[in-house]
Design an enzyme around this catalytic site. Structure first.
Site, PDB file in Angstrom:
ATOM      1  CB  CYS A 149       5.470 -12.461  -8.337  1.00 50.94           C
ATOM      2  SG  CYS A 149       5.810 -12.958  -6.645  1.00 50.94           S
ATOM      3  CE  LYS A 206       2.709 -19.679  -2.944  1.00 51.99           C
ATOM      4  NZ  LYS A 206       2.680 -18.267  -2.590  1.00 51.99           N
ATOM      5  CG  HIS A 243      10.492 -11.565  -7.634  1.00 51.51           C
ATOM      6  ND1 HIS A 243      10.679 -10.635  -6.637  1.00 51.51           N
ATOM      7  CD2 HIS A 243       9.308 -12.180  -7.336  1.00 51.51           C
ATOM      8  CE1 HIS A 243       9.670 -10.693  -5.778  1.00 51.51           C
ATOM      9  NE2 HIS A 243       8.823 -11.602  -6.182  1.00 51.51           N
TER      10      HIS A 243
HETATM   11  N1  LIG Z   1       3.323  -8.530  -3.713  1.00 53.21           N
HETATM   12  C1  LIG Z   1       3.526  -9.285  -4.785  1.00 53.21           C
HETATM   13  O1  LIG Z   1       4.512  -9.119  -5.538  1.00 53.21           O
HETATM   14  C2  LIG Z   1       2.537 -10.384  -5.130  1.00 53.21           C
HETATM   15  C3  LIG Z   1       2.700 -11.011  -6.360  1.00 53.21           C
HETATM   16  C4  LIG Z   1       1.798 -12.009  -6.738  1.00 53.21           C
HETATM   17  C5  LIG Z   1       0.783 -12.368  -5.881  1.00 53.21           C
HETATM   18  N2  LIG Z   1       0.642 -11.773  -4.676  1.00 53.21           N
HETATM   19  C6  LIG Z   1      -0.498 -12.172  -3.839  1.00 53.21           C
HETATM   20  O2  LIG Z   1      -1.437 -11.102  -3.798  1.00 53.21           O
HETATM   21  C7  LIG Z   1      -2.100 -11.082  -2.528  1.00 53.21           C
HETATM   22  C8  LIG Z   1      -1.918  -9.728  -1.867  1.00 53.21           C
HETATM   23  O3  LIG Z   1      -0.533  -9.500  -1.658  1.00 53.21           O
HETATM   24  P1  LIG Z   1       0.055  -8.073  -1.257  1.00 53.21           P
HETATM   25  O4  LIG Z   1       1.519  -8.175  -1.484  1.00 53.21           O
HETATM   26  O5  LIG Z   1      -0.723  -7.008  -1.913  1.00 53.21           O
HETATM   27  O6  LIG Z   1      -0.233  -8.055   0.336  1.00 53.21           O
HETATM   28  P2  LIG Z   1      -0.345  -6.802   1.350  1.00 53.21           P
HETATM   29  O7  LIG Z   1       0.410  -5.630   0.855  1.00 53.21           O
HETATM   30  O8  LIG Z   1      -0.011  -7.351   2.688  1.00 53.21           O
HETATM   31  O9  LIG Z   1      -1.894  -6.438   1.305  1.00 53.21           O
HETATM   32  C9  LIG Z   1      -2.844  -7.313   1.845  1.00 53.21           C
HETATM   33  C10 LIG Z   1      -4.223  -6.788   1.510  1.00 53.21           C
HETATM   34  O10 LIG Z   1      -5.190  -7.749   1.985  1.00 53.21           O
HETATM   35  C11 LIG Z   1      -6.179  -7.068   2.764  1.00 53.21           C
HETATM   36  N3  LIG Z   1      -6.639  -7.992   3.788  1.00 53.21           N
HETATM   37  C12 LIG Z   1      -5.896  -8.558   4.766  1.00 53.21           C
HETATM   38  N4  LIG Z   1      -6.694  -9.343   5.537  1.00 53.21           N
HETATM   39  C13 LIG Z   1      -7.945  -9.256   5.018  1.00 53.21           C
HETATM   40  C14 LIG Z   1      -9.196  -9.805   5.380  1.00 53.21           C
HETATM   41  N5  LIG Z   1      -9.340 -10.629   6.435  1.00 53.21           N
HETATM   42  N6  LIG Z   1     -10.284  -9.490   4.617  1.00 53.21           N
HETATM   43  C15 LIG Z   1     -10.171  -8.686   3.550  1.00 53.21           C
HETATM   44  N7  LIG Z   1      -8.998  -8.104   3.184  1.00 53.21           N
HETATM   45  C16 LIG Z   1      -7.899  -8.397   3.900  1.00 53.21           C
HETATM   46  C17 LIG Z   1      -5.488  -5.818   3.295  1.00 53.21           C
HETATM   47  O11 LIG Z   1      -6.478  -4.826   3.543  1.00 53.21           O
HETATM   48  P3  LIG Z   1      -6.251  -3.652   4.675  1.00 53.21           P
HETATM   49  O12 LIG Z   1      -5.355  -2.612   4.045  1.00 53.21           O
HETATM   50  O13 LIG Z   1      -7.625  -3.153   4.903  1.00 53.21           O
HETATM   51  O14 LIG Z   1      -5.630  -4.322   5.859  1.00 53.21           O
HETATM   52  C18 LIG Z   1      -4.568  -5.444   2.123  1.00 53.21           C
HETATM   53  O15 LIG Z   1      -5.274  -4.698   1.144  1.00 53.21           O
HETATM   54  C19 LIG Z   1      -1.529 -12.252  -1.721  1.00 53.21           C
HETATM   55  O16 LIG Z   1      -2.365 -13.354  -1.875  1.00 53.21           O
HETATM   56  C20 LIG Z   1      -0.180 -12.476  -2.379  1.00 53.21           C
HETATM   57  O17 LIG Z   1       0.297 -13.771  -2.203  1.00 53.21           O
HETATM   58  C21 LIG Z   1       1.489 -10.767  -4.285  1.00 53.21           C
END
Ligand SMILES: NC(=O)c1ccc[n+]([C@@H]2O[C@H](COP(=O)([O-])OP(=O)(O)OC[C@H]3O[C@@H](n4cnc5c(N)ncnc54)[C@H](OP(=O)(O)O)[C@@H]3O)[C@@H](O)[C@H]2O)c1
Length: 351
Positions: A149, A206, A243
């Protein structure tokens, strides 16, 4: 005449990024959210029950009652948007590419793979040539990634300056929002009245690596990294979304701040030429105010898809310094992936 929309699946739809996908796709002219998946904890529940909805809008009615699937599939949607946790994203995304899906991913796992585009449609649409190489390996499906991000904002600001003046080296200090850590993220007692000078998951690496792939070339079947170096220092701050980065640049040809501002403000790319639905009219907003950009005031420019740059000034140690702001869950994640999906559709690359 009603045009049939393209069904898309969201792997995973319940997290911070997944919720943004659901929100942003509610009124998309081309894509229709047909399937949602999450972990085994959520599978089998209706989306409204599985998800702790944290956005300032209602859950879209068309998605609220969808039954959440596991990430094993199968999915009928050929296009899958992935916001999977990096602990599982690598293998899951590889498996769906092998089954013929186009996986457009936010996760870090495949970003540096030798045949996977790390795509910002305004900057490196030519990197989609790597898909021909990847599809020979998979038999038809593929993975396309969007960057970290912070990197989306940083690379967007660096690219026009690199093309015009040549970046020699960059130093960046980030002030990163809480939503970047997902939900529930950082405990409130750790972040209230505080700044945390560390973000896990290799955040600094990264930021130091990904822009060099994005601003590099895809030549004779391989990525060639851009020839500059970056030093990053990251901080988590008590901001909900957006950010901010303080960026210091050494350039091969040193422009005045007003020359640099003009180059940034004039920048346009293929999404603007094609008028893609999620493309901001001006990808970079150059702000005049001496105290801008600010996350609360500037993160939502052009529905969160524009990057803001301000305080462009000369520096005694470097050539230029400037401030950059990107909405981390929109332009830095879900919105970035949707724009990637639109470019794939516009170029006729969806399976
Ligand atoms: N937040 C940001 O600004 C951002 C920006 C760029 C990239 N990312 C990337 O995007 C991804 C998600 O980030 P997030 O911020 O959305 O995280 P988050 O809010 O913690 O959400 C994690 C998600 O992953 C699912 N999950 C966790 N363990 C799993 C498993 N074993 N099998 C299948 N699903 C699973 C969860 O499902 P449940 O609800 O069912 O637990 C939830 O939907 C990460 O790789 C992160 O690095 C995030």
């Amino acid at each position: 005449m009603t045009v049939e929309k393209i069904p898309v699946g969201i792997l995973v739809a319940t997290g911070a990024v997944g919720q943004r996908f659901v929100q942003l796709l509610e009124v998309h002219p081309w894509f229709d959210v047909a399937e949602v998946a999450a972990s085994d904890r959520s599978a089998g529940k209706r989306y409204r029950e599985a998800c702790t909805w944290r956005l300032a809008s209602d859950i879209p009615a068309a998605v609220a009652d969808l039954v959440v699937a596991t990430c094993e599939g199968p999915f009928r949607s050929k296009l899958l948007f992935s916001g999977l946790d990096s602990s599982v994203a690598g293998d899951v995304e590889t498996a769906f590419a092998a089954k013929g899906h186009a996986v457009v991913s936010n996760s870090r796992n495949h970003r540096l793979d030798p045949d996977v585009p790390l795509l910002i449609p305004e900057l490196n649409p030519d990197h989609l040539e790597a898909l021909a190489v990847q599809r020979r390996r998979t038999g038809g499906g593929y993975v396309v990634t969007n960057p970290n991000c912070s990197v989306v904002g940083l690379a967007m600001a660096l690219a026009p300056l690199h093309r015009a003046f040549g970046v020699d080296s960059a130093a960046v200090a980030t002030l990163q929002a809480l939503s970047g850590a997902g939900y529930p993220g950082v405990p409130s007692l750790d972040i209230a009245d505080n700044v945390i000078p560390y973000i896990g998951g290799g955040e600094e690496e990264k930021i130091e690596t990904e822009p060099r792939k994005i601003l590099g070339a895809f030549r004779e079947g391989a990525f060639v990294l851009a020839d500059f170096r970056i030093s990053a220092s990251v901080h988590r701050v008590a901001v909900v979304d957006g950010h901010t980065m303080a960026v210091f640049l050494r350039l091969r040809r040193s422009p005045s701040p007003s020359e640099a501002a003009a180059v940034l403000a004039a920048f346009r790319g293929e999404p603007q030429e094609r008028r893609l639905p999620f493309a901001p009219e001006r990808p970079i907003h150059v702000l005049e105010g001496t105290d801008r950009p600010q996350p609360r005031l500037d993160r939502d420019r052009e529905r969160g898809m524009a990057v803001s740059v301000g305080r462009i000034r000369a520096d005694g140690l470097f050539d230029l310094k400037l401030e950059v702001l990107v909405h981390n869950t929109i332009r830095g994640a879900a919105g970035a992936a949707i724009l990637n999906g639109e470019l794939l559709q516009a170029r006729g690359l969806l399976p």
